[in-house]
Design a protein around this motif. Structure first.
Motif, PDB file in Angstrom:
ATOM      1  N   SER A   6       0.764  -1.053   0.094  1.00 46.39           N
ATOM      2  CA  SER A   6       0.104  -0.087  -0.020  1.00 46.39           C
ATOM      3  C   SER A   6       0.832   1.309  -0.023  1.00 46.39           C
ATOM      4  N   PRO A   7       0.627   2.226  -0.857  1.00 45.73           N
ATOM      5  CA  PRO A   7       1.113   3.664  -0.757  1.00 45.73           C
ATOM      6  C   PRO A   7       1.074   4.294   0.520  1.00 45.73           C
ATOM      7  N   PHE A   8       0.163   3.962   1.167  1.00 43.01           N
ATOM      8  CA  PHE A   8      -0.356   4.564   2.604  1.00 43.01           C
ATOM      9  C   PHE A   8       0.175   3.955   3.713  1.00 43.01           C
ATOM     10  N   PRO A   9       0.666   4.789   4.774  1.00 41.41           N
ATOM     11  CA  PRO A   9       1.121   4.162   6.056  1.00 41.41           C
ATOM     12  C   PRO A   9      -0.082   3.560   6.525  1.00 41.41           C
ATOM     13  N   ALA A  10      -0.097   2.324   7.517  1.00 39.63           N
ATOM     14  CA  ALA A  10      -1.276   1.912   8.182  1.00 39.63           C
ATOM     15  C   ALA A  10      -1.823   2.963   9.029  1.00 39.63           C
ATOM     16  N   SER A  11      -1.225   3.926   9.587  1.00 41.09           N
ATOM     17  CA  SER A  11      -1.908   4.643  10.403  1.00 41.09           C
ATOM     18  C   SER A  11      -2.813   5.689   9.740  1.00 41.09           C
ATOM     19  N   PHE A  12      -2.604   5.876   8.413  1.00 47.02           N
ATOM     20  CA  PHE A  12      -3.441   6.544   7.390  1.00 47.02           C
ATOM     21  C   PHE A  12      -4.858   5.885   7.197  1.00 47.02           C
ATOM     22  N   ASN A  13      -5.288   4.797   7.798  1.00 44.95           N
ATOM     23  CA  ASN A  13      -6.341   4.023   7.046  1.00 44.95           C
ATOM     24  C   ASN A  13      -7.523   4.798   7.191  1.00 44.95           C
ATOM     25  N   GLY A  14      -8.065   5.236   6.211  1.00 42.66           N
ATOM     26  CA  GLY A  14      -9.495   5.926   6.254  1.00 42.66           C
ATOM     27  C   GLY A  14      -8.884   7.513   5.681  1.00 42.66           C
ATOM     28  N   GLY A  15      -7.741   7.749   5.571  1.00 45.79           N
ATOM     29  CA  GLY A  15      -7.178   9.130   5.219  1.00 45.79           C
ATOM     30  C   GLY A  15      -6.563   9.161   3.968  1.00 45.79           C
ATOM     31  N   GLN A  16      -6.810   8.177   3.127  1.00 43.12           N
ATOM     32  CA  GLN A  16      -6.052   8.160   1.915  1.00 43.12           C
ATOM     33  C   GLN A  16      -6.193   9.489   0.737  1.00 43.12           C
ATOM     34  N   VAL A  17      -7.382  10.042   0.894  1.00 42.84           N
ATOM     35  CA  VAL A  17      -7.632  11.230  -0.104  1.00 42.84           C
ATOM     36  C   VAL A  17      -6.803  12.386   0.515  1.00 42.84           C
ATOM     37  N   SER A  18      -6.774  12.509   1.765  1.00 41.83           N
ATOM     38  CA  SER A  18      -6.080  13.576   2.444  1.00 41.83           C
ATOM     39  C   SER A  18      -4.526  13.276   2.256  1.00 41.83           C
ATOM     40  N   TYR A  19      -3.964  12.004   2.295  1.00 39.17           N
ATOM     41  CA  TYR A  19      -2.590  11.732   2.227  1.00 39.17           C
ATOM     42  C   TYR A  19      -2.432  11.931   0.802  1.00 39.17           C
ATOM     43  N   THR A  20      -2.888  11.672  -0.130  1.00 41.44           N
ATOM     44  CA  THR A  20      -2.834  11.923  -1.668  1.00 41.44           C
ATOM     45  C   THR A  20      -2.746  13.334  -1.904  1.00 41.44           C
ATOM     46  N   ILE A  21      -3.655  14.420  -1.261  1.00 40.41           N
ATOM     47  CA  ILE A  21      -3.754  15.539  -1.528  1.00 40.41           C
ATOM     48  C   ILE A  21      -2.449  16.081  -1.046  1.00 40.41           C
ATOM     49  N   PHE A  22      -1.831  15.584   0.054  1.00 39.03           N
ATOM     50  CA  PHE A  22      -0.657  16.040   0.679  1.00 39.03           C
ATOM     51  C   PHE A  22       0.526  15.752  -0.368  1.00 39.03           C
ATOM     52  N   GLU A  23       0.677  14.539  -0.861  1.00 37.22           N
ATOM     53  CA  GLU A  23       1.897  14.330  -1.532  1.00 37.22           C
ATOM     54  C   GLU A  23       1.665  14.888  -2.979  1.00 37.22           C
ATOM     55  N   LEU A  24       0.306  15.303  -3.532  1.00 35.16           N
ATOM     56  CA  LEU A  24       0.305  16.007  -4.794  1.00 35.16           C
ATOM     57  C   LEU A  24       0.931  17.216  -4.515  1.00 35.16           C
ATOM     58  N   ALA A  25       0.412  18.004  -3.318  1.00 32.31           N
ATOM     59  CA  ALA A  25       0.944  19.392  -3.222  1.00 32.31           C
ATOM     60  C   ALA A  25       2.462  19.490  -3.112  1.00 32.31           C
ATOM     61  N   ARG A  26       3.050  18.376  -2.283  1.00 31.90           N
ATOM     62  CA  ARG A  26       4.277  18.375  -2.151  1.00 31.90           C
ATOM     63  C   ARG A  26       5.256  18.223  -3.427  1.00 31.90           C
ATOM     64  N   ALA A  27       4.630  17.325  -4.264  1.00 26.66           N
ATOM     65  CA  ALA A  27       5.408  17.184  -5.435  1.00 26.66           C
ATOM     66  C   ALA A  27       5.190  18.307  -6.490  1.00 26.66           C
ATOM     67  N   HIS A  28       4.027  18.857  -6.541  1.00 24.85           N
ATOM     68  CA  HIS A  28       3.633  20.012  -7.215  1.00 24.85           C
ATOM     69  C   HIS A  28       4.664  21.285  -6.832  1.00 24.85           C
ATOM     70  N   ARG A  29       4.630  21.467  -5.480  1.00 24.67           N
ATOM     71  CA  ARG A  29       5.383  22.465  -5.098  1.00 24.67           C
ATOM     72  C   ARG A  29       6.863  22.485  -5.264  1.00 24.67           C
ATOM     73  N   GLY A  30       7.278  21.143  -5.145  1.00 30.70           N
ATOM     74  CA  GLY A  30       8.667  20.759  -5.224  1.00 30.70           C
ATOM     75  C   GLY A  30       9.188  21.031  -6.723  1.00 30.70           C
ATOM     76  N   TYR A  31       8.535  20.729  -7.793  1.00 35.35           N
ATOM     77  CA  TYR A  31       8.702  20.996  -9.040  1.00 35.35           C
ATOM     78  C   TYR A  31       8.735  22.477  -9.466  1.00 35.35           C
ATOM     79  N   ALA A  32       7.743  23.204  -8.874  1.00 38.69           N
ATOM     80  CA  ALA A  32       7.578  24.701  -8.863  1.00 38.69           C
ATOM     81  C   ALA A  32       8.808  25.312  -8.606  1.00 38.69           C
ATOM     82  N   SER A  33       9.429  24.819  -7.156  1.00 39.51           N
ATOM     83  CA  SER A  33      10.177  25.188  -6.737  1.00 39.51           C
ATOM     84  C   SER A  33      11.704  25.406  -7.381  1.00 39.51           C
ATOM     85  N   THR A  34      11.601  24.153  -8.093  1.00 39.40           N
ATOM     86  CA  THR A  34      12.818  23.790  -9.139  1.00 39.40           C
ATOM     87  C   THR A  34      12.958  25.021 -10.120  1.00 39.40           C
ATOM     88  N   LEU A  35      11.895  25.038 -10.762  1.00 38.88           N
ATOM     89  CA  LEU A  35      11.466  26.032 -11.766  1.00 38.88           C
ATOM     90  C   LEU A  35      11.630  27.526 -11.422  1.00 38.88           C
TER      91      LEU A  35
END
Length: 163
Positions: A6-35
């Motif tokens: 699973s791409p989610f830590p076991a403690s995030f059971n039930g929080g997959q959407v929120s965790y995915t949004i966090f990962e999305l925001a981090r990836a997007h901001r990381g690439y934006a920071s590079t640019l």
């Protein structure tokens, strides 16, 4: 799928959407920071410049409301931008205690490089999405934003003053 796969830590059971949004925001901001590093800007400064390109001569409070950060974060960003020659700050005519940010020629010259950077970020972000998927993402994202902004707080009514 086995728990270890699973791409989610076991403690995030039930929080997959929120965790995915966090990962999305981090990836997007990381690439934006590079640019942004290529433009010698810190993350968030491009948003301030974009708002000043749209309407030069805004107060710190107006920029806080537009960009969505707190006053201390905006103050630090504006100070950095003034130190690097992107903006100047002058007292407002209506109240000398209020500071108004104006673009310098260097800040104005950032208009097209920022627009190009934003187009590149959009291109990479949507590269593997169909037009329908991109439209669905926008709809879902705005629905989530509205849900969060309109939430009922633990202490009572939501931000609009309704229970």
């Amino acid at each position: 799928m086995p728990e270890s796969a699973s791409p989610f830590p076991a403690s995030f059971n039930g929080g997959q959407v929120s965790y995915t949004i966090f990962e999305l925001a981090r990836a997007h901001r990381g690439y934006a920071s590079t640019l942004l590093r290529g433009l010698e800007l810190h993350p968030g400064q491009e948003l301030i410049l974009m708002h000043l390109h749209h309407r030069d001569g805004q107060t710190q409070s107006e920029l806080v409301a537009s960009v969505g950060v707190d006053h201390s974060t905006m103050s630090k960003a504006l100070r950095r931008m003034q130190d690097t020659g992107l903006i100047v700050r002058e007292p407002a005519e209506h109240d000398r205690r209020v500071s108004v940010a104006h673009l310098t020629s260097k800040g104005e010259a950032m208009r097209e490089p920022i627009a190009a950077m934003w187009r590149e970020l959009e291109s990479v972000t949507t590269r593997d999405l169909t037009t329908q998927q991109a439209a669905s993402l926008l709809t879902a994202a705005h629905t989530i934003i509205d849900s969060i902004r309109g939430r009922t707080t633990p202490d009572g009514p939501d931000e609009r003053g309704t229970p």
